[in-house]
Write a protein that holds these residues in place. Structure first.
Motif, PDB file in Angstrom:
ATOM      1  N   ARG A 190      48.242  -4.887 -93.291  1.00 15.04           N
ATOM      2  CA  ARG A 190      49.403  -4.150 -92.771  1.00 15.04           C
ATOM      3  C   ARG A 190      50.630  -4.479 -93.601  1.00 15.04           C
ATOM      4  O   ARG A 190      50.830  -5.606 -94.030  1.00 15.04           O
ATOM      5  N   TYR A 196      56.702  -5.811 -92.279  1.00 11.67           N
ATOM      6  CA  TYR A 196      57.918  -5.128 -91.797  1.00 11.67           C
ATOM      7  C   TYR A 196      59.087  -6.090 -91.838  1.00 11.67           C
ATOM      8  O   TYR A 196      59.025  -7.181 -91.281  1.00 11.67           O
ATOM      9  N   LYS A 198      62.816  -6.744 -90.723  1.00 17.10           N
ATOM     10  CA  LYS A 198      63.869  -6.297 -89.811  1.00 17.10           C
ATOM     11  C   LYS A 198      65.214  -6.315 -90.518  1.00 17.10           C
ATOM     12  O   LYS A 198      65.437  -7.097 -91.427  1.00 17.10           O
ATOM     13  N   ARG A 234      64.514  -0.217 -93.233  1.00 18.04           N
ATOM     14  CA  ARG A 234      63.587  -0.111 -92.113  1.00 18.04           C
ATOM     15  C   ARG A 234      62.772   1.181 -92.211  1.00 18.04           C
ATOM     16  O   ARG A 234      61.570   1.207 -91.960  1.00 18.04           O
ATOM     17  N   LEU A 242      58.691   1.542 -92.524  1.00 16.83           N
ATOM     18  CA  LEU A 242      57.926   2.292 -91.539  1.00 16.83           C
ATOM     19  C   LEU A 242      57.117   3.402 -92.197  1.00 16.83           C
ATOM     20  O   LEU A 242      56.048   3.767 -91.720  1.00 16.83           O
ATOM     21  N   GLU A 256      53.801   2.187 -93.101  1.00 16.66           N
ATOM     22  CA  GLU A 256      52.944   1.747 -92.000  1.00 16.66           C
ATOM     23  C   GLU A 256      51.660   2.557 -91.986  1.00 16.66           C
ATOM     24  O   GLU A 256      51.635   3.738 -92.337  1.00 16.66           O
ATOM     25  N   GLN A 315      55.479   7.163 -80.738  1.00 15.75           N
ATOM     26  CA  GLN A 315      55.866   7.510 -82.106  1.00 15.75           C
ATOM     27  C   GLN A 315      57.165   8.309 -82.110  1.00 15.75           C
ATOM     28  O   GLN A 315      58.038   8.102 -82.965  1.00 15.75           O
ATOM     29  N   ARG A 350      59.971   6.011 -81.644  1.00 14.07           N
ATOM     30  CA  ARG A 350      60.305   5.304 -82.884  1.00 14.07           C
ATOM     31  C   ARG A 350      61.261   6.141 -83.743  1.00 14.07           C
ATOM     32  O   ARG A 350      62.195   5.606 -84.357  1.00 14.07           O
ATOM     33  N   GLU A 395      56.060  -2.510 -78.611  1.00 18.49           N
ATOM     34  CA  GLU A 395      56.796  -3.148 -79.708  1.00 18.49           C
ATOM     35  C   GLU A 395      56.099  -2.907 -81.048  1.00 18.49           C
ATOM     36  O   GLU A 395      56.759  -2.748 -82.074  1.00 18.49           O
ATOM     37  N   ASP A 396      54.766  -2.894 -81.052  1.00 13.17           N
ATOM     38  CA  ASP A 396      54.033  -2.640 -82.291  1.00 13.17           C
ATOM     39  C   ASP A 396      54.353  -1.261 -82.868  1.00 13.17           C
ATOM     40  O   ASP A 396      54.310  -1.057 -84.081  1.00 13.17           O
ATOM     41  N   LYS A 455      58.712  -1.121 -83.388  1.00 12.35           N
ATOM     42  CA  LYS A 455      59.135  -2.129 -84.368  1.00 12.35           C
ATOM     43  C   LYS A 455      60.458  -2.810 -84.029  1.00 12.35           C
ATOM     44  O   LYS A 455      61.094  -3.376 -84.920  1.00 12.35           O
ATOM     45  N   ILE A 456      60.911  -2.722 -82.795  1.00 13.45           N
ATOM     46  CA  ILE A 456      62.086  -3.469 -82.357  1.00 13.45           C
ATOM     47  C   ILE A 456      61.774  -4.086 -81.002  1.00 13.45           C
ATOM     48  O   ILE A 456      60.722  -3.817 -80.411  1.00 13.45           O
TER      49      ILE A 456
END
Length: 516
Positions: free
Chosen positions: A6, A9, A11, A40, A44, A47, A152, A155, A181-182, A185-186
């Protein structure tokens, strides 16, 4: 087959500020945000687009396909400031949040009111509300609360607004928090965690802080997570004959997360003992009031309904009054007098809210006993609220949980100066024992005091007695513990006509100059 790596990421850079005795993570000032948001977005984009852990949503029969397929934007929630003089300050101290709710029953207005209340909670906790969305479903998704596809979309909203926190209008399971959260991403927090954070900020007394800490630990215990080496064993745990054993490797064999859980349970047990000791001290004070036959009145109601304002209006107590949710956490008991001169105690209690976390009800049970031991309950409701009936129902649910449903109740409809007259009329028709007041202007307060005087339990013995002037302390006791109907000073002594309890009546008869 090995899983594809993966993308790491990164932040955006954050500032750490110390605000209101707690640490708050906040985003960078406005001029640094586009570059951070760009990093960010790039991360993403890398991802894994094929990630598909969750099952497709069931095609329910209750809702139309179009209604189920859309996140409903709720207008009027944003609190982002336009004044340049305030923007820089608030961006340095506030988290930037997006609110998410699941609409499972009721009308659209009910769902929007619930999200508006969540916005008020977030602002009280020190957050900046950027946006709010509602999804209509028959029930929350067991994996991500709103479903993987809508997660999604959420997001995308997070990237568009530059938010650093998502707040969900419900209590999420540990798995739902992790999975959501996955995707976004926050940081993701639920309604329970938000209320606990507000309580932690506002608790001032030793008992209040202990109760909040206990509730936080009860909430945190099933949500502990360990990563990497945090899950490895301590000191091996194998015997001397095992292949990997040897000196200094035998031990309890606990994992790190198991050790954390054990320590939290030990701390919770210690807090429960401390709260029980504090409860004993409060019971002693209540017992003293009962021995002195002092009637008690408790003010209960929804948070921010104006309980502290009413307490100040009735007693001049000078208790903190703030237009914020849960401004009062520590119970306040003050002395008051009825128009006829009867002394009673008036207790201000912690405010209630819809879906009050069960942990908090348990932790604050000893504090809420002030309601259960009262002779009269003033149930305060905000007449200017869009759904005052829902507030009444939520408070009565908590009152039942603490076993205070048998206490006589007067519904006090507050904020009459700003409430809709039609709403006031509707509440008066629905509640036979109700009256309208304004703690701010004083409207209706005199009528409320007279009603309290009439509803408080009265001493059972009525007598007329002549007391010598040497018994001034006994006359003062009649004023303090009884109800004086008439008082006359004669040549022989003080002639009293009063209603008193049995014990005081016996003392009066013993020293009376004339038969009672």
């Amino acid at each position: 087959m090995s899983r594809p790596a993966r993308t790491l990421y990164r932040k955006p850079v954050i500032l750490l500020c110390y605000v209101r005795n707690h640490l708050t993570f906040t985003s960078l000032p406005q001029e640094h945000q586009p570059r951070a948001k760009g990093r960010r977005a790039d991360a993403l984009m890398d991802e894994d687009a094929g990630w598909n852990v969750f099952d497709a949503e069931r095609d329910g029969e209750q809702f139309d396909r179009e209604e189920r397929a859309a996140l409903r934007r709720v207008a009027g929630l944003s609190t982002e400031l336009q004044d340049v003089t305030e923007v820089e300050y608030r961006q340095l101290r506030l988290e930037r949040v997006v609110l998410v709710g699941v609409w499972t029953s009721g009308t659209a207005a009910d769902a929007e009111n619930s999200l508006s209340e969540l916005a008020a909670l977030a602002e009280t906790a020190g957050a900046l509300v950027l946006d709010g969305v509602i999804q209509r479903r028959d029930k929350p998704d067991p994996a991500t609360y709103i479903g993987s596809g809508k997660a999604q979309e959420l997001r995308d909203i997070v990237l568009e607004t530059g938010a650093d926190t998502v707040v969900c209008d419900g209590e999420l399971s540990p798995g739902q928090l992790i999975h959501l959260e996955d995707v976004v991403k926050i940081k993701v927090v639920d309604r329970t965690a938000l209320i606990l954070d507000i309580f932690a900020q506002h608790a001032k007394s030793r008992e209040g802080k202990a109760q909040v800490s206990l509730a936080q630990m009860q909430y945190m215990l099933p949500r502990l997570r360990g990563w990497g080496q945090s899950l490895s064993r301590q000191m091996g745990g194998g015997g001397s004959g095992s292949a990997g054993g040897g000196m200094a490797t035998r031990g309890p064999g606990e994992t790190k997360i198991e050790t954390d859980r054990r320590r939290i349970r030990e701390k919770m047990a210690k807090l429960r003992r401390e709260i029980a000791e504090m409860k004993t001290g409060r019971e002693v004070k209540r017992g003293e009031r009962r021995r002195n036959r002092v009637p008690s009145v408790a003010i209960a109601g929804y948070t921010n309904a104006g309980k502290s304002s009413l307490l100040n209006r009735l007693t001049g107590a000078g208790v903190l009054v703030e237009n914020a949710l849960f401004a009062t956490l520590d119970p306040t008991v003050r002395r008051a007098e009825t128009p006829s001169g009867r002394v009673y105690t008036l207790a201000d209690t912690v405010g209630f809210v819809r879906h009050l976390p069960h942990h908090l009800v348990e932790a604050f049970r000893s504090t809420m006993e002030e309601v259960g031991d009262a002779d009269l309950l003033l149930h305060l409701v905000d007449g200017s609220h869009p759904q005052p009936e829902a507030q009444l129902a939520a408070v009565r649910e908590v009152i039942r949980e603490v076993g205070a449903q048998k206490v006589p109740e007067i519904v006090v409809i507050n904020k009459a100066d700003i409430a809709d007259p039609l709403t006031l009329q509707r509440l008066l028709r629905a509640e036979p024992r109700a009256m309208v007041v304004s703690a701010h202007t004083g409207q209706g307060v005199e009528d409320l005091l007279e009603l309290i005087d009439a509803e408080l339990p009265r001493p059972e013995v009525e007598l007329k007695t002549l007391l010598p002037y040497t018994e001034g302390a006994l006359v003062a006791r009649v004023h303090r513990e009884g109800e004086v109907l008439g008082e006359e000073h004669t040549a022989e002594g003080t002639l009293l006509t009063a209603r008193v309890h049995q014990e005081l009546a016996a003392d009066l008869r013993r020293v009376s100059l004339t038969p009672a």
